[in-house]
Write an enzyme that holds these catalytic residues in place. Sequence first.
Site, mmCIF file in Angstrom:
data_model
loop_
_atom_site.group_PDB
_atom_site.id
_atom_site.type_symbol
_atom_site.label_atom_id
_atom_site.label_comp_id
_atom_site.label_asym_id
_atom_site.label_seq_id
_atom_site.Cartn_x
_atom_site.Cartn_y
_atom_site.Cartn_z
ATOM 1 C CG HIS A 268 -4.421 -4.122 0.092
ATOM 2 N ND1 HIS A 268 -3.652 -3.669 -0.948
ATOM 3 C CD2 HIS A 268 -4.497 -3.087 0.980
ATOM 4 C CE1 HIS A 268 -3.285 -2.417 -0.715
ATOM 5 N NE2 HIS A 268 -3.773 -2.037 0.446
ATOM 6 C CG ASP B 223 -2.133 0.925 1.038
ATOM 7 O OD1 ASP B 223 -3.109 0.570 0.365
ATOM 8 O OD2 ASP B 223 -2.055 2.031 1.591
ATOM 9 C CE1 TYR C 157 -5.256 6.433 -1.074
ATOM 10 C CE2 TYR C 157 -4.688 6.898 1.214
ATOM 11 C CZ TYR C 157 -5.046 6.006 0.222
ATOM 12 O OH TYR C 157 -5.187 4.681 0.536
#
Length: 391
Positions: A361, A177, A307
């Site tokens: 994930h 990630d 982000y």
Amino acid sequence: MQIQPFQIAIDDHEIDDLRRRIRATRWAPATPSAAWQQGADATWLRELAEYWAERFDWRAAERGLNQQPQFLADVQGQRVHFVHRRGVGPAPYPLVITHGWPGSFFEFHALLQRLCDPAASGGDPADAFDVVVPSLPGFAFSQAPAQPGTSAWQVADLWASLMRGLGYERFGAQGGDLGAGVSIALAARHPQAVGGIHLNFLPSSYEPAIGAAQKPLTPAEENFLREKNEWAAQEGGYAHMHSTKPQTLAASLNDSPVGLAAWIGEKFRAWSDCEGDVERVFSKDDLLTNISLYWYTQCIGPAIQMYWENRLQPMRFAEGQRVAPPVGFAHFPKEINHPPRSWLERTFDVVQWADMPAGGHFAAMEKPGLLAEEIRQFFRPLRDLSRQQIV
């Protein structure tokens, strides 16, 4: 670098306030859609919220978290929280592991034992690591950046300083990630310090040079880019919100524990190898330990801010640009993207590639044994190389 030991100690009134807020939830009206079709399932969410308010034992979770040796350090004027666990073996190899969103340093609770003390699970003590797990800036107990501009590239600079301050002049890096981006940035910006990086995810913003002077896209690469765009259109709304309007979202998630649980819990279901049943892989206690870290530290806003920063500083590589340290990649079948090896090899020297039999994930939580063995295997030859370079 100033370092001090740290233990988590949430005030009783914070725990009481959380329970009060959950009990006072104003539930959203139901819609005529199938379970999980439009996001977090209302029935599951009510069960999780009831457990959180009435039965979840934060103090037990806190004691579990505090079993790991935690510290706070002042790194370039930034307070960084990290776990630093020493290896049990003849020559532990230093390794910095970076988490992502919606995870935390808690993701690596089971992995750490396997990496730091491999003999305890039937492994070779020669594979032991000294592991450092920092909390990303703005996550959990790490200070949020005071100024804009902290993307994966700047975090890599912080981690290089942290590792040097801990006495590690040369080390490895691992991550998935957001942590995969930080690990790549470490290799790109600090190749003299990084012996190699191991990844279990490829950042969506990673883009090698693909101009006219480069090799044409292979069918596998074309298929990967098409699937990536399709996934972003169907499943990427969260990331678009994080990277464009993070503070609008933070205003609601920081105020509603059930909203926070829905936003995070739905991703643990959607991105894991759980066959639609999130608690087949993650217990309520593990889910709520992670979600509670976000709640008690009020970090959801600063966390998703990364982000925004990564959008402004994407992982794009110029024509002819190569990242020197070797790369290992573990491809888990239920991961959210599936790059072909050639896509990485346009920029990296990929010396190990593994198609894993199961997992998604959250590999460190889902399949800690499988991931630990891949990490050990990747770094075995690099240990000897590092010792030769030091001599």
